[in-house]
Structures are given as structure tokens and as C-alpha cells.
Design an enzyme around this catalytic site. Structure first.
Site, PDB file in Angstrom:
ATOM      1  N   SER A   1       0.848  -1.194   0.000  1.00 40.66           N
ATOM      2  CA  SER A   1       0.000   0.000   0.000  1.00 40.66           C
ATOM      3  C   SER A   1       0.875   1.232   0.000  1.00 40.66           C
ATOM      4  O   SER A   1       1.971   1.237   0.590  1.00 40.66           O
ATOM      5  CB  SER A   1      -0.907   0.016   1.227  1.00 40.66           C
ATOM      6  OG  SER A   1      -1.590   1.261   1.332  1.00 40.66           O
TER       7      SER A   1
ATOM      8  N   TYR B   1      -2.426  -1.249  10.067  1.00 37.10           N
ATOM      9  CA  TYR B   1      -2.502  -1.622   8.650  1.00 37.10           C
ATOM     10  C   TYR B   1      -1.217  -1.261   7.912  1.00 37.10           C
ATOM     11  O   TYR B   1      -0.649  -2.094   7.199  1.00 37.10           O
ATOM     12  CB  TYR B   1      -3.691  -0.918   8.007  1.00 37.10           C
ATOM     13  CG  TYR B   1      -3.805  -1.146   6.526  1.00 37.10           C
ATOM     14  CD1 TYR B   1      -4.261  -2.365   6.031  1.00 37.10           C
ATOM     15  CD2 TYR B   1      -3.446  -0.150   5.620  1.00 37.10           C
ATOM     16  CE1 TYR B   1      -4.364  -2.578   4.663  1.00 37.10           C
ATOM     17  CE2 TYR B   1      -3.545  -0.364   4.256  1.00 37.10           C
ATOM     18  CZ  TYR B   1      -4.004  -1.584   3.778  1.00 37.10           C
ATOM     19  OH  TYR B   1      -4.098  -1.801   2.418  1.00 37.10           O
TER      20      TYR B   1
END
Length: 327
Positions: free
Chosen positions: A187, A200
Site C-alpha cells: 500500500s 494496517y
């Protein structure tokens, strides 16, 4: 010319060369098709089958379609059988390739022995480790996460453990054949420490470092291992944001990311996301981490979610799935 003058001239020349090389390397990422072309039969040469985790929707679904269009049979894996069966039918009808469905929940423990049994007889040339879990779309502090203990376990199982275990299952066959491709979906928020998405983003840092380490270990075996770190892609995890120059559709992002496949052990997968990554790392951390900036970010995402557009075909899916953002 005295020694001091020679020193500063040499230093200036070194700086110019250094940044010139960096600019050249950066420019290559802007024209991946020209710099990193792939032979027409590249994917089918790697093996008969591709395996894609989290393939029922979003980026995973787009990878499964794209690889089938390249002549590969695909194994699609996720936790919702009805959705997987529908995706399998769509891929088979559109491409004529075989599609194998494996239903599993990567947030759970002890799911990998069954997966290994279902994959053991397949000649797997490509693995896309796409499945990932975002605890909450709305940014929040670590201790404010709902059901924190369970969230920690699920995020680690899904984002970290699955990445390692799928490589343990599939990488040996690639090593024996001397060819293969493994794509790990990271990400853009892993580019810097990311408050409000701490768990995350940290899990995605693991994905990147693990991926880059594997590439160093196995590149001499003819295996390409790459981490891909997208920013905005219009998926359920991102709240189905409207597509634009920055927020890409899953199909457009995957098409672009495959052009970057030979561009190094980590890419952002698209030109616009490459520029975003460079900009994000250029902003002073004191600005990014200021309380006012964090509050603005939280309010912005909350308002976006309030106004978000849910495609009609996703409404039933959202009812079937739990509230965790899992792809």
C-alpha cells in the site's frame, strides 16, 4: 586552482551526477512500456496456472481477469463462495481459460494445509498475494479500534501470515522450474509511518520488506518477486471512491502495474501513484503528523464515506460480508 576549490567542484559534480541518475531512474517509471517491455508469451511461459488471493472483487479480481487474458488458468481464492463462483464464470466465459475456486478465510488460523492440498498438482507460474484487511476505513488511533484484540489477530493473519505461507507453498515449485512471478500487494501508506492507520500500514511494511528480501534471495533463480504499493484504487476497501487521475479503477491499475513488472523489487504500479509516493516522502514529517493534519484527514475520509457511491452490484455483497474491509 587550490585544493579547497577542487574539493567543492568535485562535490558539486558528484551531486549533479547523483541527482541526474535519480532523475533518470525516476523517468523510467514514467514510461514503463518502453523501458520494461514484456514478451507476448511472458506469463504463459512462467507456468500454466496463476493463483490470486482475495480475488472475489477489486484488485484481486482484476488481476485474475488480466492473467486469464494472458492465457493462464487461474485459481481464485477468497471467503465468499457465491461471489467466487460468479467471478469464475465471468472469467471462463470471457477468456475460455480454466478457473479453480478455493474458498477460505485468511483471517482464520490453520487454513493453509487445505490450500496446499488443493494446489499441489498445479504448475503455478504466477502468485498474486493480494488479500488484505483494513481494520477501519475511517482513520482512528490504535487504541480506538473496535474489538482490538481480535483486530490484531485478523490483520496479522490476513496481511502478514498469509503472505509468508502462500510463498512457502508456491515458491518451491518456482525454484525447481527456475521461473515464476510473485506479486505482493502492499500500500502507498507504507511509504512512511502512517498515524491513524498504524496497524494496517505496519503490516504492509512487512509485506514490502519480506518481498524485497525474497527477490534478493531468488532473483538468480529466474524468479521475479515484486511489491506493488498502490494509493487510491476504487475498491470496497477504499469506499468505492469516484475514479479520477489519482483514484484508478482496479482494471486500469492492474493493467498499469503489469507494465511495471520488471521495473524493480518495488513499484507504485502506476505513473500517478509514483509521483504521489515521491511527493509524500518529500513533505516534512512534522507537517504530516501535526494534530490538525490528522484531524483534517479523519474528517475528510468520514465525509467521503458519508457521500460515497456504492455500485448496485456491490450492495448484496456488502450484506453478505462482515464489516471488516477485506479484499
Amino acid at each position: 586552482m587550490d585544493l579547497m576549490e577542487m574539493f567543492f567542484i568535485s562535490l558539486g559534480a558528484a551531486v549533479v551526477v547523483y541527482y541526474g541518475v535519480k532523475l533518470l531512474l525516476f523517468s523510467r517509471m514514467l514510461y514503463p512500456k518502453g523501458w520494461f517491455p514484456l514478451p507476448e508469451s511472458f506469463f504463459s511461459y512462467m507456468g500454466e496456472w496463476a493463483v490470486v488471493t482475495g480475488a472475489s472483487e477489486g484488485i484481486g479480481r482484476a488481476y485474475a481477469f488480466a492473467l486469464a487474458e494472458q492465457g493462464m488458468n487461474v485459481v481464485i481464492m477468497s471467503r465468499t463462495k457465491a461471489t467466487l463462483d460468479q467471478v469464475a464464470k465471468e472469467i471462463s466465459d470471457a477468456t475460455g481459460q480454466r478457473v479453480k475456486v478455493v474458498v477460505t478465510d485468511f483471517t482464520k488460523e490453520n487454513v493453509f494445509s487445505e490450500i496446499e492440498d488443493q494446489l499441489k498438482d498445479l504448475n503455478i507460474g504466477v502468485l498474486v498475494n493480494n488479500v488484505g484487511m483494513l481494520p477501519s476505513i475511517i482513520p482512528c488511533k490504535f487504541l480506538e479500534s473496535t474489538e482490538l484484540d481480535q483486530t490484531i489477530i485478523k490483520v496479522i493473519n490476513c496481511n502478514v501470515k498469509t503472505t509468508v505461507k502462500m510463498c512457502k507453498i508456491i515458491l518451491p515449485g518456482m525454484e525447481n522450474r527456475g521461473k515464476g512471478v510473485i506479486v505482493h500487494i502492499s500500500s502507498g501508506v507504507a511509504s512512511i509511518p502512517c498515524p491513524m492507520y498504524s496497524l494496517y500500514s505496519a503490516s504492509k511494511v512487512f509485506v514490502e520488506r519480506f518481498s524485497q528480501g525474497l527477490q534478493a534471495e531468488y532473483k538468480d533463480k529466474g524468479i521475479i518477486i515484486q511489491a506493488v504499493a498502490p494509493f487510491g484504487v476504487s475498491t470496497r476497501m477504499a469506499g468505492f471512491q469516484q475514479t479520477n487521475i489519482v483514484t484508478l479503477s482496479p482494471e486500469d491499475f492492474v493493467k498499469s502495474s503489469l507494465h511495471h513488472l520488471r521495473a524493480g523489487d518495488k513499484t507504485y504500479g502506476s505513473v500517478c501513484h509514483t509521483v504521489l509516493g515521491w511527493l509524500l516522502q518529500s513533505i516534512p514529517r512534522k507537517i504530516l503528523y501535526a494534530d490538525c493534519m490528522l484531524n483534517i484527514s479523519q474528517d475528510y475520509v468520514r465525509k467521503k464515506q458519508h457521500r460515497r457511491y456504492q455500485p448496485p452490484h456491490q450492495v448484496q455483497l456488502l450484506k453478505m460480508e462482515d464489516t471488516n474491509n477485506l479484499e
